[in-house]
Scaffold this motif. Sequence first.
Motif, mmCIF file in Angstrom:
data_model
loop_
_atom_site.group_PDB
_atom_site.id
_atom_site.type_symbol
_atom_site.label_atom_id
_atom_site.label_comp_id
_atom_site.label_asym_id
_atom_site.label_seq_id
_atom_site.Cartn_x
_atom_site.Cartn_y
_atom_site.Cartn_z
ATOM 1 N N ALA A 4 1.013 -1.280 -0.057
ATOM 2 C CA ALA A 4 0.362 0.173 0.122
ATOM 3 C C ALA A 4 0.716 1.478 0.248
ATOM 4 O O ALA A 4 1.856 0.825 0.497
ATOM 5 C CB ALA A 4 -1.006 0.143 1.086
ATOM 6 N N PRO A 5 0.450 2.084 -0.780
ATOM 7 C CA PRO A 5 1.099 3.550 -0.963
ATOM 8 C C PRO A 5 1.229 4.411 0.974
ATOM 9 O O PRO A 5 0.435 3.889 1.588
ATOM 10 C CB PRO A 5 0.228 4.525 -1.554
ATOM 11 N N ALA A 6 2.424 5.068 0.724
ATOM 12 C CA ALA A 6 2.633 5.379 2.248
ATOM 13 C C ALA A 6 3.436 6.509 2.135
ATOM 14 O O ALA A 6 4.426 6.803 1.095
ATOM 15 C CB ALA A 6 3.209 4.355 3.545
ATOM 16 N N GLY A 7 3.688 7.741 2.723
ATOM 17 C CA GLY A 7 3.712 8.241 3.001
ATOM 18 C C GLY A 7 4.390 9.665 2.256
ATOM 19 O O GLY A 7 2.938 10.037 1.556
ATOM 20 N N ARG A 8 4.932 9.798 1.314
ATOM 21 C CA ARG A 8 5.057 11.378 0.370
ATOM 22 C C ARG A 8 3.588 10.724 -0.718
ATOM 23 O O ARG A 8 3.213 11.299 -1.102
ATOM 24 C CB ARG A 8 6.348 11.755 -0.284
ATOM 25 N N ASP A 9 4.165 9.467 -0.868
ATOM 26 C CA ASP A 9 3.929 8.690 -2.538
ATOM 27 C C ASP A 9 2.051 8.925 -2.035
ATOM 28 O O ASP A 9 0.892 8.810 -3.028
ATOM 29 C CB ASP A 9 4.158 7.343 -2.713
ATOM 30 N N LEU A 10 1.640 8.881 -0.807
ATOM 31 C CA LEU A 10 0.137 8.400 -0.385
ATOM 32 C C LEU A 10 -0.045 9.722 -0.072
ATOM 33 O O LEU A 10 -1.144 9.992 -1.335
ATOM 34 C CB LEU A 10 0.116 7.978 1.205
ATOM 35 N N LEU A 11 0.708 11.422 0.296
ATOM 36 C CA LEU A 11 0.210 11.823 0.413
ATOM 37 C C LEU A 11 0.246 12.492 -1.588
ATOM 38 O O LEU A 11 -0.893 13.605 -1.334
ATOM 39 C CB LEU A 11 1.186 13.051 0.847
ATOM 40 N N HIS B 156 -5.706 -0.554 4.257
ATOM 41 C CA HIS B 156 -5.411 0.923 3.491
ATOM 42 C C HIS B 156 -5.450 2.005 4.643
ATOM 43 O O HIS B 156 -7.025 3.076 4.481
ATOM 44 C CB HIS B 156 -6.369 0.955 1.854
ATOM 45 N N ARG B 157 -5.372 1.785 5.998
ATOM 46 C CA ARG B 157 -5.755 2.538 6.787
ATOM 47 C C ARG B 157 -6.039 3.871 6.679
ATOM 48 O O ARG B 157 -6.330 5.185 6.821
ATOM 49 C CB ARG B 157 -5.880 2.229 8.213
ATOM 50 N N ALA B 158 -4.442 4.078 6.051
ATOM 51 C CA ALA B 158 -3.884 5.592 6.009
ATOM 52 C C ALA B 158 -4.285 6.221 5.073
ATOM 53 O O ALA B 158 -5.076 7.437 4.631
ATOM 54 C CB ALA B 158 -2.784 5.560 5.613
ATOM 55 N N GLU B 159 -4.659 5.470 3.869
ATOM 56 C CA GLU B 159 -4.749 6.643 2.521
ATOM 57 C C GLU B 159 -7.145 6.897 2.544
ATOM 58 O O GLU B 159 -7.166 8.000 2.754
ATOM 59 C CB GLU B 159 -5.157 5.400 1.304
ATOM 60 N N LEU B 160 -7.211 5.195 3.400
ATOM 61 C CA LEU B 160 -8.695 5.814 3.788
ATOM 62 C C LEU B 160 -8.571 6.681 4.633
ATOM 63 O O LEU B 160 -9.949 7.618 4.519
ATOM 64 C CB LEU B 160 -9.303 4.447 4.093
ATOM 65 N N SER B 161 -8.291 7.055 5.666
ATOM 66 C CA SER B 161 -8.561 8.544 6.888
ATOM 67 C C SER B 161 -8.340 9.624 5.536
ATOM 68 O O SER B 161 -8.348 10.501 6.214
ATOM 69 C CB SER B 161 -7.453 7.517 7.693
ATOM 70 N N LEU B 162 -6.483 9.717 5.152
ATOM 71 C CA LEU B 162 -6.698 10.879 5.028
ATOM 72 C C LEU B 162 -7.763 11.384 3.489
ATOM 73 O O LEU B 162 -7.656 12.221 3.533
ATOM 74 C CB LEU B 162 -4.935 10.389 3.934
ATOM 75 N N ARG B 163 -8.284 10.193 2.975
ATOM 76 C CA ARG B 163 -9.029 10.211 2.176
ATOM 77 C C ARG B 163 -10.404 11.389 2.681
ATOM 78 O O ARG B 163 -11.329 12.310 2.053
ATOM 79 C CB ARG B 163 -9.837 9.593 1.027
ATOM 80 N N VAL B 164 -10.920 10.713 3.848
ATOM 81 C CA VAL B 164 -12.431 11.008 4.557
ATOM 82 C C VAL B 164 -12.002 12.736 5.267
ATOM 83 O O VAL B 164 -12.594 13.178 5.199
ATOM 84 C CB VAL B 164 -12.272 10.101 5.804
ATOM 85 N N LEU B 165 -10.533 12.825 5.208
ATOM 86 C CA LEU B 165 -10.079 14.209 6.211
ATOM 87 C C LEU B 165 -10.194 15.271 5.174
ATOM 88 O O LEU B 165 -10.088 15.982 4.983
ATOM 89 C CB LEU B 165 -8.497 13.831 6.664
ATOM 90 N N LEU B 166 -9.458 14.881 3.668
ATOM 91 C CA LEU B 166 -9.991 15.624 2.769
ATOM 92 C C LEU B 166 -11.199 16.278 2.414
ATOM 93 O O LEU B 166 -11.495 17.334 2.005
ATOM 94 C CB LEU B 166 -8.888 15.197 1.607
ATOM 95 N N LEU B 167 -11.927 15.009 2.102
ATOM 96 C CA LEU B 167 -13.378 14.826 1.914
ATOM 97 C C LEU B 167 -14.166 16.017 3.240
ATOM 98 O O LEU B 167 -14.964 16.988 2.268
ATOM 99 C CB LEU B 167 -13.908 13.723 2.230
ATOM 100 N N VAL B 168 -14.491 15.610 4.200
ATOM 101 C CA VAL B 168 -13.999 16.726 5.025
ATOM 102 C C VAL B 168 -14.283 18.463 4.773
ATOM 103 O O VAL B 168 -14.499 19.036 5.348
ATOM 104 C CB VAL B 168 -13.948 16.373 6.869
#
Length: 434
Positions: free
Chosen positions: A43-50, A284-296
Amino acid sequence: MSPSSRTRRPRAASPSAAPDRSPEPVGSPHALGSPGPDSPGPAPAGRDLLRMVLDRSAASRLLLGWAGVAALMLLSPAPGALSSALLALALAAIVAVIVIAAGGVVAQAEALARRLGDPYGTLVLTLSIVVIEVVLIAAVMLGPGDHATIARDSVMAVSMIIMNLVLGLCLLVGGTRREAMQVNRTGTSVYLVLLIGLGAMAFAVPAVLGEDGTYAPVQGVAIAAMTVAVYAVFLWRQTGAQAVEFQEVELPAADESAQEPADAADDSHDEDSSPGIGATLSRHRAELSLRVLLLVATVLPIVLLSHDMAGLLDEGLDRLGAPIALSGVLIAAIVFTPETLTALRAAAGGEMQRVVNLCHGALVSTLALTIPTVLIIGLATGSPVVLAESPVNLLLLGVTFAVSGVSAAAPRVTAVHGTVHLLLFAVYALALFS
C-alpha cells in the motif's frame, strides 16, 4: 439461475477474454495508479500516499473552495444593495464554486468507493451527496423569507432528476453502446420497495394525515424515527447478508461453455483470495483516513458558502418573479451534477447495477435521511415544513416508480426504456413552469 446468483466475480485476465473497462473516474484509486482493493503490492505510504490523494485536481478544488469563503468574508455582499447584473454574477460565482467543491467531495468519495468496493463504496458516495443536500436545504430554510416548501421542492426535484433525467440518460447511453444491459433484479426491487414506501411517507401521507400539508410535531418525530429505523435495517442487510444482491450480474456470454476448466479454477481461487472489507480497512487505513479528512475539508466551504447562496437566491427569484420551486431545482442540480458524470461513466462501461446503486441508492438516502433531518430542524426552529405534493407531481412520481419497476423486471434494459424516463422528466419540467 437467478440474476442475483450470477454475480460478477474478479477474473484473471486472459488473452482471449480481456474485460471491457470504462475510463476510471478522476480521483479514483485506479485512475491515480494506486492498487485496487484486490490488487497485490504494498500500500502507498508517506509522500507517495500524499501525492496520490492530494493530487492537482483535489488541491485546486480545495483551494478554490476556501478562496471563495475568504472572498465572501471580505466583500460581505448585501443582496438587496446589488444591481441585478451584480446579483446574477455573484450568485453564479458562488454556485460555480460550490459545484466545483462538490465535485471534489464526490471525487474523494469515488476513490473511497473504488477502494472499498460495492455496496460499501456506493454507500459512501450516496451519503456524501445527502450531506451536501442537507446543508444546502438547511441554509435556505434558516435564511430570510418563507421557505416552508424548500425541502419538498428540493427532494422532488432530486427524485425527478435522478430517476428520470440521469437514469434515462444512462439507459440511453449504455443501451446505445451495448444494445442490452441487465440489472440485479433482487437488489433493484429492494430499492424500489423502499422508494415507494419512503416516497409515500414524504409526499402523499402528509396531505391526509397532517394539516395543511405538514406533519404535526408528534407525527413528524414518529415518521422521522421510523424512516431512519427502516433505513438502518436496509443498510444492515445491504452491507451484510444481502450484499451480493447489489453487485453486478454476469451477462451470459456466447462462448461461456467453451471456457477451459482452468478458468473455473482461477475464478474459484480469485473468489477465495479476495480480501474482505475488514482486510481492506486494515491494509489501507492511512489512505482511507487521509481521503476522509480531505473530503471533510472540501465539504466545509460548501457549508460556509451555502448561507450566502441562499440570500442571493431569494433576492434573485423575487426580482424575476420565478416560481419558488426553482430554488429546489437549483439545489438538486448542484447536489447531483458531479454524481451524474459518475453514473454516465458507469453506464458507458456497461456497469448497469452500479448505475442503479448510484441513482436509486442516492434517492433512498435522500428520502430516508434528508426528510427526517428537515423535520427535526423544523421542530427545533419552529419553522413549518410543508411536504405534501401537488397532484401532478404525485402522479409523475408514481408513474416513474411504476416504469422503473417494469424496467427492472425485464430480462434486459435498453435505450428505449431510457427514452420513457426522459419523457417523464420533460413533463415534470413543463409542469414546473405551468
